[in-house]
Design a protein around this motif. Structure first.
Motif, PDB file in Angstrom:
ATOM      1  N   ASN A 264       0.909  -1.205  -0.090  1.00 47.21           N
ATOM      2  CA  ASN A 264      -0.026  -0.118   0.088  1.00 47.21           C
ATOM      3  C   ASN A 264       0.732   1.225   0.066  1.00 47.21           C
ATOM      4  OD1 ASN A 264      -2.983  -0.951   0.771  1.00 47.21           O
ATOM      5  ND2 ASN A 264      -1.719  -2.138   1.790  1.00 47.21           N
ATOM      6  N   GLU A 296      -0.679  -0.861  -4.417  1.00 52.40           N
ATOM      7  CA  GLU A 296      -2.033  -0.455  -4.135  1.00 52.40           C
ATOM      8  C   GLU A 296      -2.245   1.288  -3.833  1.00 52.40           C
ATOM      9  OE1 GLU A 296      -4.013  -2.999  -1.516  1.00 52.40           O
ATOM     10  OE2 GLU A 296      -3.713  -4.691  -2.395  1.00 52.40           O
ATOM     11  N   THR A 298      -5.251   4.275  -3.304  1.00 49.70           N
ATOM     12  CA  THR A 298      -6.821   4.597  -3.066  1.00 49.70           C
ATOM     13  C   THR A 298      -7.038   5.847  -3.832  1.00 49.70           C
ATOM     14  OG1 THR A 298      -6.268   5.932  -1.015  1.00 49.70           O
ATOM     15  CG2 THR A 298      -6.889   3.651  -0.815  1.00 49.70           C
ATOM     16  N   ASP A 325      -7.352   0.393  -4.672  1.00 43.09           N
ATOM     17  CA  ASP A 325      -7.911  -0.247  -3.456  1.00 43.09           C
ATOM     18  C   ASP A 325      -9.051   0.521  -2.948  1.00 43.09           C
ATOM     19  OD1 ASP A 325      -7.843  -2.063  -1.319  1.00 43.09           O
ATOM     20  OD2 ASP A 325      -6.465  -1.051   0.019  1.00 43.09           O
ATOM     21  N   ASP A 326      -9.938  -0.337  -2.106  1.00 46.99           N
ATOM     22  CA  ASP A 326     -11.246   0.467  -1.491  1.00 46.99           C
ATOM     23  C   ASP A 326     -12.266   0.738  -2.633  1.00 46.99           C
ATOM     24  OD1 ASP A 326     -10.062  -0.132   0.738  1.00 46.99           O
ATOM     25  OD2 ASP A 326      -9.338   1.730   1.074  1.00 46.99           O
ATOM     26  N   SER A 333     -14.779   7.289  -8.366  1.00 41.68           N
ATOM     27  CA  SER A 333     -14.134   5.945  -8.893  1.00 41.68           C
ATOM     28  C   SER A 333     -14.009   5.499 -10.558  1.00 41.68           C
ATOM     29  CB  SER A 333     -15.131   4.700  -8.154  1.00 41.68           C
ATOM     30  OG  SER A 333     -14.950   4.872  -6.988  1.00 41.68           O
ATOM     31  N   ASP A 348     -14.079  -2.856  -2.570  1.00 45.59           N
ATOM     32  CA  ASP A 348     -14.409  -2.559  -0.886  1.00 45.59           C
ATOM     33  C   ASP A 348     -15.169  -3.607  -0.259  1.00 45.59           C
ATOM     34  OD1 ASP A 348     -13.334  -0.804   1.271  1.00 45.59           O
ATOM     35  OD2 ASP A 348     -15.569  -0.899   1.617  1.00 45.59           O
TER      36      ASP A 348
END
Length: 423
Positions: A264, A296, A298, A325-326, A333, A348
């Motif tokens: 991450n 990763e 977000t 991620d998520d 998105s 998620d």
């Protein structure tokens, strides 16, 4: 001090080391001007009336509680923003802050300052804290009020005490976190990503853990934010990347099937212009093929899609993969899938929980999977915990999952046992 854009700072301390450190630090910022150094509260009041500083730094380790006395004198006679320099916070200090409702006082650990003279991060952070204290002013010296449902009520006296305790913990965590790597207190745990059609582990997400002798297991939700605020995230993030790549290479040399390891990235790391060079150096050092490293991100990292695309483009040129991620938790998105060069989305866990009972979640997950297929993106469903959730995902055509159904995040030795059994 009446200087446009410049602030006067008064120091209360008898320690020559503390005086020298503060003087050296303040010289690094043109906005902060040292107006004087005194040894006790009475002298501080005289200097405050004469020089009108904007901030007072009080050495709370003065003998005979003189630091606490100075703090009380200042706040009783001429309230002003104060930063307490301390290696310990006495009960009396906390009580004083409680009486003042906390607003004008901040803490900073002296050990951090002394050690930080050799590094830019701590000093920059301290100077910024000084300016924030000045900008916040002394609004908290007087009884605080809060608007609740259209009327004003006084805050509870317990609020400042809890705030001071929390700030002390934050400061202590930061001090210990600076030594965590050298003391080998940090470790990585790994959670498998599984191909549900074969039950084979195809990759591992590494997660950072910190076990400190004084605090015990410190939650990542607590120490990661402190690492970001203090600038430690760059050193810690580099350690995580190197450790993950080294471990993956060890597994490959031990004869285990090739698989990716996912790391991450925090916002601070992502915005570091040196990130791609750092990762390239780690890959060369460890000998890991870039295709077995996955980063990763977000969508919260990607406020400016154009800049994010440039940063990700440099990382992609190294040959590694990018996962979002998520996915689905933010409003942007779909836009990020259009604008950013990502290879994978991770649905998620909030959409997976009780998937078999939630019609809305089922529609959302089904749509995500269909869309990802059209965009030629891999998909991992996170947070899978039950056979029922797994079955629904299988029916929807989801191939890869991650969650407690297969394994919680575990340490290297347990992951190795799992991998060797499946190899």
């Amino acid at each position: 001090m009446s200087l446009t854009g410049r602030y006067g700072v008064l120091v209360v301390s008898v320690s020559e080391q503390t005086q020298e450190v503060i003087t050296t630090i303040l010289k690094q910022d043109e906005q902060l001007i040292l107006t004087g150094i005194v040894a006790h509260g009475s002298a501080a009041l005289v200097c405050m009336l004469r020089d009108k500083p904007d901030l007072v730094l009080i050495d709370m380790d003065l003998p005979n509680l003189l630091g606490l006395t100075a703090l009380q004198l200042i706040m009783d006679h001429s309230p002003i923003p104060v930063i307490m320099l301390s290696t310990h916070t006495s009960e009396g200090s906390v009580q004083t802050i409680q009486a003042m409702r906390f607003g004008a006082v901040d803490y900073f650990h002296k050990e951090m300052l002394i050690a930080g003279l050799n590094g830019e991060g701590v000093i920059t952070y301290f100077l910024e804290r000084c300016k924030v204290a000045i900008q916040n002013g002394v609004k908290g010296v007087y009884p605080a009020t809060a608007h609740v449902e259209g009327y004003v009520e006084c805050t509870q006296p317990s609020t400042p005490l809890s705030s001071s305790v929390m700030l002390q913990r934050r400061m202590d965590i930061e001090v210990h976190l600076r030594k965590a790597i050298s003391k080998r207190e940090l470790k990585l745990v790994y959670q498998p990503v599984v191909d549900i059609s074969t039950s084979v582990v195809v990759g591992l997400e590494c997660l950072l853990r910190w076990d400190n002798p004084d605090f015990g297991d410190v939650p990542p939700t607590e120490f990661i934010s402190i690492a970001e605020e203090s600038g430690l995230i760059h050193e810690i993030g580099e350690w995580v990347l190197r450790e993950a790549c080294q471990q993956n290479q060890k597994w490959r040399k031990a004869g285990l099937p090739p698989m990716f390891v996912a790391v991450n990235l925090s916002r601070k790391q992502f915005n570091d212009c040196r990130l791609s060079m750092t990762i390239a150096a780690i890959l060369e050092e460890t000998g890991l093929d870039p295709k077995y490293l996955e980063l990763e991100i977000t969508e919260s990292l990607s406020v400016d899609a154009r800049l994010a695309a440039d940063a990700l483009g440099k990382l992609k040129k190294l040959g590694l993969r990018i996962a979002m991620d998520d996915f689905g938790t933010g409003y942007s998105s779909l836009g990020y899938l259009r604008d950013l060069p990502v290879d994978k989305v991770k649905i998620d866990k909030s959409f997976i929980k009780d998937l078999q009972h939630g019609h809305v979640n089922a529609v959302i997950v089904s749509t995500m999977l269909s869309m990802a297929k059209q965009l030629n993106l891999s998909v991992v469903a996170e947070g899978v915990e039950t056979e029922e959730e797994l079955q629904v995902l299988r029916e929807y055509g989801c191939r890869f999952v991650q969650g407690y159904y297969y394994s919680k995040p575990v340490e290297v030795c347990l992951i190795e046992q799992m991998l060797f059994q499946l190899a």
